[in-house]
Design a protein around this motif. Structure first.
Motif, PDB file in Angstrom:
ATOM      1  N   VAL A   5     -19.750  -2.047 -28.404  1.00  0.00           N
ATOM      2  CA  VAL A   5     -19.650  -2.710 -29.711  1.00  0.00           C
ATOM      3  C   VAL A   5     -20.443  -4.008 -29.620  1.00  0.00           C
ATOM      4  O   VAL A   5     -20.020  -4.965 -28.960  1.00  0.00           O
ATOM      5  CB  VAL A   5     -18.182  -3.001 -30.074  1.00  0.00           C
ATOM      6  CG1 VAL A   5     -18.099  -3.635 -31.465  1.00  0.00           C
ATOM      7  CG2 VAL A   5     -17.345  -1.731 -30.003  1.00  0.00           C
ATOM      8  N   LEU A  46     -15.933   4.391 -36.698  1.00  0.00           N
ATOM      9  CA  LEU A  46     -17.190   4.416 -35.951  1.00  0.00           C
ATOM     10  C   LEU A  46     -18.368   4.715 -36.872  1.00  0.00           C
ATOM     11  O   LEU A  46     -19.443   4.121 -36.733  1.00  0.00           O
ATOM     12  CB  LEU A  46     -17.119   5.451 -34.824  1.00  0.00           C
ATOM     13  CG  LEU A  46     -16.083   5.204 -33.723  1.00  0.00           C
ATOM     14  CD1 LEU A  46     -16.195   6.266 -32.637  1.00  0.00           C
ATOM     15  CD2 LEU A  46     -16.261   3.816 -33.101  1.00  0.00           C
ATOM     16  N   LEU A  52     -21.526   3.715 -34.856  1.00  0.00           N
ATOM     17  CA  LEU A  52     -21.240   3.703 -33.423  1.00  0.00           C
ATOM     18  C   LEU A  52     -20.715   5.053 -32.959  1.00  0.00           C
ATOM     19  O   LEU A  52     -20.241   5.865 -33.756  1.00  0.00           O
ATOM     20  CB  LEU A  52     -20.217   2.609 -33.092  1.00  0.00           C
ATOM     21  CG  LEU A  52     -20.599   1.175 -33.454  1.00  0.00           C
ATOM     22  CD1 LEU A  52     -19.433   0.234 -33.167  1.00  0.00           C
ATOM     23  CD2 LEU A  52     -21.831   0.741 -32.668  1.00  0.00           C
TER      24      LEU A  52
END
Length: 630
Positions: free
Chosen positions: A198, A525, A530
């Motif tokens: 992250v 996400l 991500l």
């Protein structure tokens, strides 16, 4: 300039003397060398002063070490607003530790005799010529370091006493075989994990930072924005490279130089030999070679025996003959025997080399002879020009030194004496020194309060073997907190970065909590673009992944079958990683060489812990004050 102490060398001599000199500064403080009562004190360690100048010296040394260690990545590290403060704090702590160790040595009564110091100096390779101590070499190196023999001996004595303490303290450390076996298995272990990175940058929003936040940050962290003391200087630089155009050489001078230096322009003697090689160093090989030598001495044809019996098949095809060669080219034993042969005694005895046994026959001698001037004229001209440039440099060096001393209140006369210009610098601190002035001796001089107060020229300072400088301080600015307007943008970026890191952490914590509760994270996400990595296999010392992530991964407990061990990690760049350990792969047996290395590592680690325990105890019992900070 210490790394220039030996011509053509930036290695052993400079490094060893640098270590000793740095240690001496750390133990005694620069003030003990400069004298006077006006030296700015940075730290008091049990009433022992550590000067601000010595802190700056240690900072510069540590900064240079980091720059050499990290190479191109150094600029990125140095751009961090806290970099200089952190490095300076580490340098200061190092000086405090060294002072405490020196005081402990004194309290324990550890002593090093003068003869021991003399023996150490005699055995230091940098002071030796042809394997023997050379006093001229010793004094020359110390002069280049601006050090007297007495000062160097005292520094070395302190260093030897320190070694004595460390050897006494940690020299008896050992580890048990079971410890080695356990560490062996752990070091070779591998782990399988998925990683979610992250990045803080994805959460950064500098526009959200308010003026109130900036003002509050500035008031709470004023030490972060303290501008170091600064000086502006005038200087006269003497550089041998700038003198080349002032030197010319005539044809007559070239011829005269050539005549006086014939030995420098000789074609070395060459030899042409033939040999018979019996390969291998054994009694059988030696006996075979001796039989062949006996046949040769009895009149057998060397060429025929070489062609039929030599294990050097390449030369055997040419009756054993080798190409012409000069001394120092062949195996030492072969080389020595070849150049010992004469026309009267052209056959050697058996010669043993790393390849086996040789019988050598002299074929021809190409005697040494002087090379004609026409062939070496270019080399002669370069050598002569360098000699004349050096002579001019040393003549001007002497003039600069004398005039700067005789007229200490200005640099114009010194500059005129060597036909140079007085140059000016802008204000600079120890963190942003102009390249031409980036020299530890020079910085120590211009940042010394006594020197500034005198307002005189410095002594001539050697920057290298071919550069020297005389400097004087024009103006000085004390260390002070920078105005808010100058650091507002920096503060804004710092706050934005901290906020982004916190937001990234909060996001990662939410993801981890959902995973722990078996909740879906797909939407979270997807919103940030991500995803977890695929299963990756990591070794303990994997270098292609963030070391903080690797370190934490190998601290996680081994998961149960079908389960994962999950952890949040702050990476070395400030980003956040979520790691999921799914499998631990134990290593097979490791070889004995690896076990030996592990044993050495564990012993060293144990010694470090013992040393750190001593330092911690000394720190706890010490009275440490920071007058400058106050």
């Amino acid at each position: 300039m210490l790394d220039k102490m030996r011509e053509g060398s930036q290695g052993i001599a400079a490094k060893i003397i640098l270590v000793v000199i740095i240690l001496s500064f750390a133990l005694a403080g620069v003030s003990s060398y400069l004298g006077g009562s006006n030296v700015a004190v940075a730290v008091l360690v049990n009433d022992q002063e550590i000067s601000q100048a010595s802190v700056e010296q240690a900072y510069q040394n540590q900064r240079a070490s980091l720059q050499q260690q990290y190479g191109e990545q150094f600029e990125m590290l140095a751009s961090n607003p806290n970099f200089a403060q952190q490095v300076r704090a580490q340098a200061t702590q190092g000086l405090i530790t060294d002072a405490l160790i020196a005081q402990a040595i004194d309290e324990m009564g550890l002593r090093v005799g003068d003869e021991q110091v003399k023996d150490e100096i005699r055995n230091m390779q940098e002071f030796q010529v042809d394997g023997k101590f050379n006093n001229d070499q010793y004094l020359a190196l110390l002069r280049r370091a601006s050090y007297t023999p007495a000062q160097f001996s005292q520094s070395l004595k302190s260093d030897l006493a320190r070694r004595q303490l460390l050897q006494m303290l940690v020299g008896s450390e050992f580890v048990l075989p079971t410890e080695v076996d356990i560490a062996n298995q752990l070091q070779a272990q591998q782990r399988v994990a998925k990683v979610l990175m992250v990045n803080s940058a994805d959460f950064e929003n500098s526009d959200a930072v308010t003026e109130e936040q900036i003002n509050s940050y500035y008031e709470s962290n004023s030490d972060l924005f303290k501008a170091l003391e600064q000086v502006s200087v005038s200087y006269v630089l003497l550089d041998a490279d700038d003198l080349t155009d002032q030197v010319s050489v005539s044809e007559d001078e070239i011829e005269a130089y050539y005549e006086n230096h014939h030995s420098d322009y000789q074609r070395a003697e060459r030899r042409k030999v033939a040999h018979i090689l019996v390969q291998g160093v054994s009694e059988e090989s030696k006996q075979k070679a001796q039989t062949l030598l006996n046949e040769i001495n009895d009149g057998a044809d060397f060429s025929k025996l070489a062609a039929e019996n030599s294990d050097d098949t390449f030369s055997a095809a040419n009756n054993g003959e080798l190409d012409w060669f000069e001394a120092g080219v062949m195996d030492p034993a072969f080389d020595k025997a070849s150049f010992a042969l004469t026309k009267a005694s052209p056959i050697s005895e058996l010669v043993e080399s790393q390849f086996g046994y040789h019988i050598i026959k002299l074929v021809g001698i190409d005697a040494s002879e002087a090379l004609p001037l026409d062939e070496v004229k270019g080399r002669v001209e370069i050598a002569l020009q360098k000699q004349k440039t050096n002579e001019l440099y040393f003549d001007l060096h002497q003039k600069l030194s004398e005039v700067a001393f005789e007229s200490p209140d200005n640099l114009e006369e010194a500059a005129g004496a060597i036909s140079a210009q007085v140059q000016q610098s802008d204000f600079f601190s120890a963190d942003n020194v102009p390249q031409v002035l980036d020299n530890s001796s020079l910085l120590q001089t211009v940042f010394d309060q006594d020197f500034r107060d005198e307002g005189m020229n410095s002594e001539i300072i050697e920057l290298s073997d071919t550069k020297a400088i005389v400097v004087r301080v024009n103006d000085y600015k004390e260390a002070a907190v920078k105005p808010l307007v100058d650091v507002s943008e920096q503060i804004k970026n710092n706050i934005a970065l901290q906020s982004a890191q916190q937001s990234a952490r909060t996001f990662a914590e939410d993801i981890t909590a959902k995973l722990d509760n078996n909740e879906s994270i797909e939407a979270d996400l997807a919103e940030k673009g991500l995803a977890f990595s695929s299963d990756l296999t990591f070794a303990r010392y994997t270098r292609d992944y963030d070391y903080q992530v690797i370190q934490q991964l190998f601290k996680l407990a081994k998961p149960a079958e079908g389960q994962v061990s999950r952890q949040l990690v702050t990476s070395s760049t400030g980003d956040i990683a979520v790691i999921e350990l799914s499998k631990v792969i134990d290593a097979d047996a490791v070889n004995d060489e690896a076990k030996t290395q592990i044993e050495t590592m564990l012993t060293r680690s144990s010694s470090d812990e013992t040393y750190q325990s001593l330092v911690t105890q000394l720190m706890a019992n010490a009275d440490i004050k920071y007058p400058v900070a106050d």
